[in-house]
Scaffold this active site. Structure first.
Site, short mmCIF file in Angstrom:
data_model
loop_
_atom_site.label_atom_id
_atom_site.label_comp_id
_atom_site.label_asym_id
_atom_site.label_seq_id
_atom_site.Cartn_x
_atom_site.Cartn_y
_atom_site.Cartn_z
N SER A 163 -5.57 3.39 -4.93
CA SER A 163 -5.15 4.37 -3.95
C SER A 163 -5.83 5.73 -4.21
O SER A 163 -7.05 5.80 -4.28
CB SER A 163 -3.62 4.48 -3.93
OG SER A 163 -3.17 5.17 -2.79
N ASP B 152 -2.59 -3.34 4.46
CA ASP B 152 -2.80 -1.95 4.06
C ASP B 152 -3.36 -1.17 5.25
O ASP B 152 -4.43 -1.51 5.77
CB ASP B 152 -3.77 -1.90 2.89
CG ASP B 152 -3.96 -0.49 2.33
OD1 ASP B 152 -3.44 0.47 2.92
OD2 ASP B 152 -4.65 -0.36 1.30
N HIS C 70 -0.24 -2.34 0.32
CA HIS C 70 -0.79 -1.30 -0.53
C HIS C 70 -0.08 -1.31 -1.88
O HIS C 70 1.14 -1.44 -1.95
CB HIS C 70 -0.62 0.07 0.14
CG HIS C 70 -1.48 1.14 -0.45
ND1 HIS C 70 -2.82 1.25 -0.18
CD2 HIS C 70 -1.18 2.15 -1.31
CE1 HIS C 70 -3.32 2.29 -0.83
NE2 HIS C 70 -2.33 2.85 -1.54
#
Length: 339
Positions: A180, A283, A313
């Site tokens: 991320s 995601d 995610h």
């Protein structure tokens, strides 16, 4: 990409099938995030301190890995947790400098989920992992975490880990990794490393592993619209976090977010290393991640795209999601093939 108007695809969103324990964890994490975001653009750190479960370092081996916390710069609380696999490695191990996720604003290397994730990476690959405690937004905006990342590499290059890991680690086989926002940091730190040219005596970047990198832009992609209510990274949350991190007045086409976008400056450095990029089918950021891969290819860089169609995610930090172990296996394959 789309123009950002509501698409019929947005109405077709279906919640991914997740184990009950994961669903509960995701709901709790989302609630904690929303509870700590303030309307004035700050984060309630006091409340967060009660909710962030932390793990201390363990200097003796537990489940095949021991950990040590090393300080780089106490004035800015820059430190990293070193994960050292147990004795018995047939040769010195690669070094993975890891940057945790959390939208540039949350979590740390001693957050229990990331302590466990880095242990799995160190044990399964195997590799020495240095998980970086970089400065967080909104208190420390762009480019603070990028500067912290390159300073950790300088610390390693100067022999900062030799006393505790010199016989175990091969710093000439160094990888940057992150998930991320941490993957975003890994990209920008790699650029800074490459820009320094031959100014490194020990550290050689052999590759970067970007796990569901946090990139963006002013345009809304199809996946952002279709998955706007996805777990953890809803559009509302990601927009807030970009505003908290980017320079005041900047929008999401800033080069920190839209790395190959209309405001990107300069060419990708010649020494930019090979990349592995992990994408999840649930995601919302997946279109930006694929666009990043295309951007690397267009610039003649080596990139390996690894997709997990059912993944949300941050899927790999949840031990109950089997794709997490598969992802670490793919990461290990990439590391071994680029040493």
């Amino acid at each position: 990409m789309t123009d950002g108007s509501r698409s019929p695809a947005a109405a077709k969103y279906r919640k991914p099938k997740l184990p009950l324990k994961v669903r509960l964890s995701v709901s709790l994490l989302s609630a904690i995030t929303d509870a700590t975001l303030r309307a004035d653009g700050t984060i309630n750190r006091r409340l967060l301190s009660f909710l962030n479960l932390r793990a201390p370092p363990n200097p003796t081996t537990v489940h095949g890995v021991r950990t040590i916390d090393l300080t780089v710069d106490p004035s800015r609380k820059l430190w990293f947790r070193l994960f050292l696999p147990g004795d018995g490695a047939p040769q010195r191990l690669p070094l993975i400098v890891f940057f945790h996720g959390g939208g540039f604003a949350y979590l740390s290397p001693d957050t229990r989920a990331y302590d466990l994730a880095c242990r799995r990476i160190a044990r399964k690959i195997p590799a020495v992992v240095a998980s970086v405690n970089y400065r967080l937004a909104p208190e420390h905006r762009y480019p603070a975490p990028y500067e912290d990342g390159i300073d950790v590499l300088r610390f390693v290059d100067s022999g900062g880990i030799d006393a505790v890991a010199g016989d175990l680690v091969d710093t000439s086989s160094c990888f940057l990794a992150g998930d991320s926002a941490g993957a975003n940091i890994a990209h920008h730190v790699a650029r800074r490393w490459a820009a320094a040219g031959g100014g490194w005596s020990k550290v050689n970047l052999s590759g970067i592993v970007l796990i569901q990198p946090y990139f963006g832009g002013e345009e809304r992609t199809e996946s952002e619209i279709r998955l706007s209510r996805a777990p953890l990274v809803s559009t509302k949350r990601t927009d807030w976090l970009w505003r908290a991190f980017l320079p005041p007045g900047a929008d999401r086409d800033h080069e920190a977010a839209n790395v190959f976008g209309p405001r990107a400056t300069g060419e990708l450095e010649e020494g930019f290393p090979p990349a592995m990029v992990v994408v999840g089918g649930n995601d919302p950021l997946q279109d930006w991640q694929r666009s990043y891969c295309e951007g690397l290819k267009a610039r003649g860089r080596e990139v390996r795209l690894v997709e997990f169609p059912e993944a949300i995610h941050a899927f790999y930090v949840f031990p109950d999601i089997a794709d997490g172990d598969r992802m670490i296996e793919e990461m290990g394959s990439f590391v071994r093939s680029h040493r």
